[in-house]
Design a protein around this motif. Structure first.
Motif, PDB file in Angstrom:
ATOM      1  N   UNK A  12     -35.629  38.299  19.085  1.00  0.00           N
ATOM      2  CA  UNK A  12     -35.103  39.503  18.444  1.00  0.00           C
ATOM      3  C   UNK A  12     -35.509  39.649  16.982  1.00  0.00           C
ATOM      4  N   UNK A  13     -36.416  38.809  16.492  1.00  0.00           N
ATOM      5  CA  UNK A  13     -36.778  38.820  15.071  1.00  0.00           C
ATOM      6  C   UNK A  13     -37.360  40.153  14.616  1.00  0.00           C
ATOM      7  N   UNK A  41     -45.121  36.460   6.240  1.00  0.00           N
ATOM      8  CA  UNK A  41     -44.004  36.090   7.125  1.00  0.00           C
ATOM      9  C   UNK A  41     -44.145  34.637   7.554  1.00  0.00           C
ATOM     10  N   UNK A  42     -45.362  34.214   7.881  1.00  0.00           N
ATOM     11  CA  UNK A  42     -45.570  32.828   8.288  1.00  0.00           C
ATOM     12  C   UNK A  42     -45.251  31.873   7.139  1.00  0.00           C
ATOM     13  N   UNK A 101     -35.208  31.963   7.730  1.00  0.00           N
ATOM     14  CA  UNK A 101     -35.739  33.248   8.191  1.00  0.00           C
ATOM     15  C   UNK A 101     -35.175  33.635   9.552  1.00  0.00           C
ATOM     16  N   UNK A 102     -35.001  32.643  10.422  1.00  0.00           N
ATOM     17  CA  UNK A 102     -34.546  32.916  11.785  1.00  0.00           C
ATOM     18  C   UNK A 102     -33.348  32.019  12.111  1.00  0.00           C
ATOM     19  N   UNK A 103     -32.157  32.394  11.601  1.00  0.00           N
ATOM     20  CA  UNK A 103     -30.970  31.616  11.969  1.00  0.00           C
ATOM     21  C   UNK A 103     -30.807  31.630  13.486  1.00  0.00           C
ATOM     22  N   UNK A 104     -30.615  30.469  14.056  1.00  0.00           N
ATOM     23  CA  UNK A 104     -30.466  30.378  15.506  1.00  0.00           C
ATOM     24  C   UNK A 104     -31.763  30.035  16.226  1.00  0.00           C
ATOM     25  N   UNK A 105     -32.862  29.858  15.474  1.00  0.00           N
ATOM     26  CA  UNK A 105     -34.099  29.448  16.132  1.00  0.00           C
ATOM     27  C   UNK A 105     -33.903  28.073  16.759  1.00  0.00           C
ATOM     28  N   UNK A 149     -36.540  22.864  15.515  1.00  0.00           N
ATOM     29  CA  UNK A 149     -35.777  21.906  14.707  1.00  0.00           C
ATOM     30  C   UNK A 149     -36.537  21.444  13.472  1.00  0.00           C
ATOM     31  N   UNK A 150     -37.804  21.765  13.380  1.00  0.00           N
ATOM     32  CA  UNK A 150     -38.631  21.373  12.234  1.00  0.00           C
ATOM     33  C   UNK A 150     -38.035  21.966  10.959  1.00  0.00           C
ATOM     34  N   UNK A 151     -37.851  21.146   9.915  1.00  0.00           N
ATOM     35  CA  UNK A 151     -37.198  21.643   8.702  1.00  0.00           C
ATOM     36  C   UNK A 151     -38.068  22.545   7.827  1.00  0.00           C
ATOM     37  N   UNK A 152     -39.366  22.530   8.049  1.00  0.00           N
ATOM     38  CA  UNK A 152     -40.261  23.351   7.249  1.00  0.00           C
ATOM     39  C   UNK A 152     -41.206  22.497   6.421  1.00  0.00           C
ATOM     40  N   UNK A 153     -42.072  23.184   5.691  1.00  0.00           N
ATOM     41  CA  UNK A 153     -43.041  22.521   4.818  1.00  0.00           C
ATOM     42  C   UNK A 153     -42.727  22.972   3.400  1.00  0.00           C
TER      43      UNK A 153
END
Length: 124
Positions: A76-77, A85-86, A96-100, A103-107
């Motif tokens: 639904x994003x 966006x990336x 950016x996407x609560x509920x995704x 599990x990766x925390x990001x870079x």
């Protein structure tokens, strides 16, 4: 007959519009950073793992890789993947996407994000 100036114009237009031309990072360095992503994602068309294939990601609407079951939040994003966006997503996926379900925390490192984004833009 095609004029040489038309060929040059077309080549310049493709270079300007190409996502790879807009990425700030180094795709070769980004390929190394992609190892963090490769635990769950592939760079191969149509080959999903725990996460969807990232082949041809730039320009694709979020939540639409064929054959992958997305979380409702990602489905639904209502965004199309582009460099900005990336970058925002890779900085903090859950921001950016609560509920995704990712599990990766990001870079956190901007240079690493730029590099991996430059690599992803080559996946066409």
């Amino acid at each position: 007959m095609v004029a040489i100036r038309d060929v040059i114009f077309a080549a310049l237009a493709l270079a300007i519009l190409s996502p790879a031309a807009m990425a700030d990072g180094d795709p070769l360095a980004g390929k190394r950073v992609f190892a963090k992503c490769a635990l769950c994602h592939t760079a191969e068309p149509g080959k999903n793992k725990i996460g969807p294939s990232l082949f041809n990601l730039i320009g694709r609407p979020a939540g639409t890789a064929p054959g992958y079951s997305y979380s409702p939040a990602m489905h639904d994003l209502n965004k199309t993947w582009d460099i900005a966006i990336l970058d925002e997503y890779l900085a903090g996926p859950k921001a950016l996407v609560p509920g995704t379900k990712m599990t990766f925390p990001g870079i956190a490192d901007k240079k690493e994000r730029d590099d991996v984004i430059a690599f992803i833009t080559t996946l066409r």
